[in-house]
Design an enzyme around this catalytic site. Structure first.
Site, PDB file in Angstrom:
ATOM      1  N   GLY A  48       0.803  -1.205   0.000  1.00 42.18           N
ATOM      2  CA  GLY A  48       0.000   0.000   0.000  1.00 42.18           C
ATOM      3  C   GLY A  48       0.838   1.258   0.000  1.00 42.18           C
ATOM      4  O   GLY A  48       2.060   1.238   0.183  1.00 42.18           O
ATOM      5  N   GLY A  89       2.333   4.834   1.318  1.00 45.67           N
ATOM      6  CA  GLY A  89       2.751   5.378   2.605  1.00 45.67           C
ATOM      7  C   GLY A  89       4.164   4.995   2.981  1.00 45.67           C
ATOM      8  O   GLY A  89       4.767   4.074   2.410  1.00 45.67           O
ATOM      9  N   SER A  90       4.697   5.723   3.955  1.00 44.40           N
ATOM     10  CA  SER A  90       6.090   5.556   4.350  1.00 44.40           C
ATOM     11  C   SER A  90       6.369   4.189   4.956  1.00 44.40           C
ATOM     12  O   SER A  90       7.393   3.570   4.672  1.00 44.40           O
ATOM     13  CB  SER A  90       6.478   6.649   5.348  1.00 44.40           C
ATOM     14  OG  SER A  90       6.361   7.925   4.756  1.00 44.40           O
ATOM     15  N   VAL A  91       5.469   3.704   5.805  1.00 40.85           N
ATOM     16  CA  VAL A  91       5.716   2.428   6.485  1.00 40.85           C
ATOM     17  C   VAL A  91       5.715   1.279   5.488  1.00 40.85           C
ATOM     18  O   VAL A  91       6.626   0.447   5.465  1.00 40.85           O
ATOM     19  CB  VAL A  91       4.690   2.193   7.597  1.00 40.85           C
ATOM     20  CG1 VAL A  91       4.856   0.804   8.196  1.00 40.85           C
ATOM     21  CG2 VAL A  91       4.829   3.252   8.690  1.00 40.85           C
ATOM     22  N   GLU A  98      -1.167  -1.649  -6.782  1.00 34.15           N
ATOM     23  CA  GLU A  98      -1.856  -0.483  -7.326  1.00 34.15           C
ATOM     24  C   GLU A  98      -0.919   0.707  -7.494  1.00 34.15           C
ATOM     25  O   GLU A  98      -1.193   1.621  -8.267  1.00 34.15           O
ATOM     26  CB  GLU A  98      -3.014  -0.095  -6.411  1.00 34.15           C
ATOM     27  CG  GLU A  98      -2.567   0.268  -5.012  1.00 34.15           C
ATOM     28  CD  GLU A  98      -3.714   0.421  -4.059  1.00 34.15           C
ATOM     29  OE1 GLU A  98      -4.867   0.492  -4.498  1.00 34.15           O
ATOM     30  OE2 GLU A  98      -3.455   0.478  -2.839  1.00 34.15           O
ATOM     31  N   ASN A 138      -7.050   9.740   5.002  1.00 35.24           N
ATOM     32  CA  ASN A 138      -6.937   9.716   3.543  1.00 35.24           C
ATOM     33  C   ASN A 138      -8.096   8.952   2.901  1.00 35.24           C
ATOM     34  O   ASN A 138      -8.789   9.475   2.049  1.00 35.24           O
ATOM     35  CB  ASN A 138      -5.607   9.103   3.106  1.00 35.24           C
ATOM     36  CG  ASN A 138      -4.424   9.881   3.616  1.00 35.24           C
ATOM     37  OD1 ASN A 138      -4.500  11.086   3.804  1.00 35.24           O
ATOM     38  ND2 ASN A 138      -3.320   9.198   3.853  1.00 35.24           N
ATOM     39  N   GLY A 150      -7.075   1.146  -1.890  1.00 35.18           N
ATOM     40  CA  GLY A 150      -7.196  -0.186  -2.454  1.00 35.18           C
ATOM     41  C   GLY A 150      -6.927  -1.297  -1.460  1.00 35.18           C
ATOM     42  O   GLY A 150      -6.957  -2.482  -1.837  1.00 35.18           O
TER      43      GLY A 150
END
Length: 506
Positions: free
Chosen positions: A264, A266-268, A289, A379, A383
């Site tokens: 997904g 994001g930073s993590v 995605e 946010n 997905g």
């Protein structure tokens, strides 16, 4: 140069400026734009509309549809009060503020579903589709830029199409895309994609030339991704996941190349995927995605043999790197529409391993990935649900605490459920990994506390479980205390000082 970018001769006479075209947009219109996680988004026309609002002050609001978040344009429109409705995803702080104030109607949606809503007509007519493109073919086909998103269905269903040709992007992007549109329901045929590397469509978005109302030339840049560099905690998460996946391979439950990976935004999630560079796995495949920096790090390291995505969402440095080496990547990557990249049928068929982020998780494995304290949108679900429900292995990652330890990410009961316990196989924090497969709810609670909760909160979590179990139930909860941690945070700014519970006598 114009001949290469606009190959249909008749369309060259429709070149306009963004300031001219924005005047066609009127109050109450539904506008659908290209763009997926700040990548390949239509910028020129909408930003010209914002300049019009600054100049005239006229009351105008549009309904804005996209693939996912736009770049800085989302914030520009929100700050001018130009948005009446927005879907299906966003990540801009100004837009988020307006959504949480109730000034903008926001529809948070699984990203595979938006195209189906459009195809079914549930959102009404699309007045204009505005699509960023690399070029237009002789037959009117639109060659996308750094994302595909929902552009194909927008083009198909819109009354008129505006194409923003971005001259700053190389023509070598042509051939990277694979555009396939499912037919209408019912009686839809199976999508013929059985391998991550399969190409099943065209390299352009089909569009009758007469439908293209205007062509705009632009050099606007994508808003760079601002993912943080890996830190000690995300490195620890990556290590836990590598160890877990190695164990699964050794047990014969995963193939040696572990299966296609989804990560997904994001930073993590990016940092965790980056950790695979040092891992033992080779010949990896990605079916996701969004390709962030880590995906290209894996390609450059020779760890990944092929990657399928919907967008390139990259830092400024990685974007320059990728665009300058498209010739090397063209045979290793493909960009698809998001209803294909996120399609449940394909995700399940390919046996994808999904890694997504969470805001908070509860003792039974429910995940909240969207709403702070159950009410304030961050946010959107994006997905993650498309993949979590259908993945061969669904992994969620989060740091065990936030805000310098004042917030525990492991709590008695999530305040908003995006992913129910039924869709969550594994949860990972820097503390460890909780494998929830095959565990009943009470077993899940103990596994989560023992393996992934921060020590500052473990005793309080165990106390909650003991009290909840005294009320019986398959999934024990003490309803008088289930949200007590969030109330304490709201009142005192810290979950650590737990209030003495007022408990009913059984």
């Amino acid at each position: 140069m114009l001949e290469q970018r606009i190959r249909n001769v008749a369309l060259r006479s429709r070149v306009c400026t963004a300031d001219e075209v924005q005047s066609w947009i009127q109050n109450g219109m539904t506008i659908a734009v290209s763009g997926f996680t700040k990548s390949g988004d239509a910028k020129a026309t909408l930003q010209a509309l914002a300049r019009r609002k600054d100049k005239t002050g006229e009351p105008i609001k549009i309904n804005l549809l996209s693939g996912a978040s736009l770049g800085e344009t989302d914030g520009i429109l929100a700050s001018r009060g130009l948005l009446g409705m927005r879907l299906p995803f966003q990540s801009d702080p100004d837009l988020r503020k307006s959504i949480n104030l109730g000034e903008i109607s926001y529809i948070d949606q699984h990203l595979s579903e938006t195209a189906e809503w459009i195809r079914s007509g549930w959102l009404g007519d699309i007045d204009f589709a505005i699509i960023e493109a690399t070029a237009i073919t002789e037959n009117g086909g639109i060659i996308p830029t750094t994302s595909v998103g929902n552009s194909p269905i927008f083009v198909e269903k819109a009354k008129r199409v505006i194409v923003e040709i971005n001259l700053s992007l190389p023509l070598e992007l042509e051939g990277v895309h694979d555009i396939y549109l499912p037919t209408a329901r019912p009686n839809r045929q199976p999508i013929p994609l059985v391998n991550v590397r399969d190409r099943i469509g065209t390299t352009y978005i089909p569009c009758p030339p007469d439908k293209i109302a205007a062509v705009i030339l632009t050099t606007a840049q994508d808003t760079p991704s601002n993912v943080s560099a890996p830190d000690a905690e995300t490195a620890a998460m990556a290590g836990h996941i590598l160890e877990f996946l190695s164990h699964e391979v050794n047990r014969g439950r995963l193939p040696k190349n572990i299966g296609p990976l989804q990560s997904g935004i994001g930073s993590v999630a990016n940092a965790v995927l980056s950790g695979l560079v040092q891992g033992p796995f080779h010949d990896l495949e990605i079916y996701t995605e969004v390709m962030q920096d880590a995906a290209f790090e894996l390609l450059d390291a020779g760890k990944v043999r092929f990657a399928s995505s919907c967008s390139f969402t990259l830092s400024q440095a990685m974007r320059r790197h990728v665009l300058s080496r498209l010739g090397e990547y063209r045979e290793k990557v493909v960009l698809r529409p998001q209803e294909i990249s996120n399609h449940p049928e394909i995700v399940r068929r390919l046996g994808v391993i999904a890694i997504n982020g969470a805001l908070e998780v509860d003792l039974y494995g429910n995940v909240n990935s969207t709403h702070v304290s159950g009410t304030h949108m961050m946010n959107g679900v994006g997905g993650s649900g498309d993949f979590a429900r259908n993945a061969a292995l669904s992994i969620f990652v989060t740091k065990s605490t936030a805000k310098d330890g004042r917030i525990s990410s492991v709590i008695p009961f999530v305040t908003h459920v995006d992913h129910p316990e039924h869709d969550v196989d594994v949860i990972v924090t820097e503390r460890g990994i909780a494998d929830l497969r095959g565990l009943a709810p009470r077993q899940r609670a103990r596994t989560i506390i023992d393996h992934i909760a921060h020590p500052d909160y473990q005793d309080a979590l165990r106390d909650y479980v003991r009290h909840a179990e005294s009320h019986s139930g398959n999934t024990p909860h003490a309803l008088d205390e289930a949200f007590g941690w969030h109330l304490r945070l709201q009142q005192q700014g810290d979950m650590r000082t737990m209030p003495s519970p007022v408990r009913a006598v059984n």
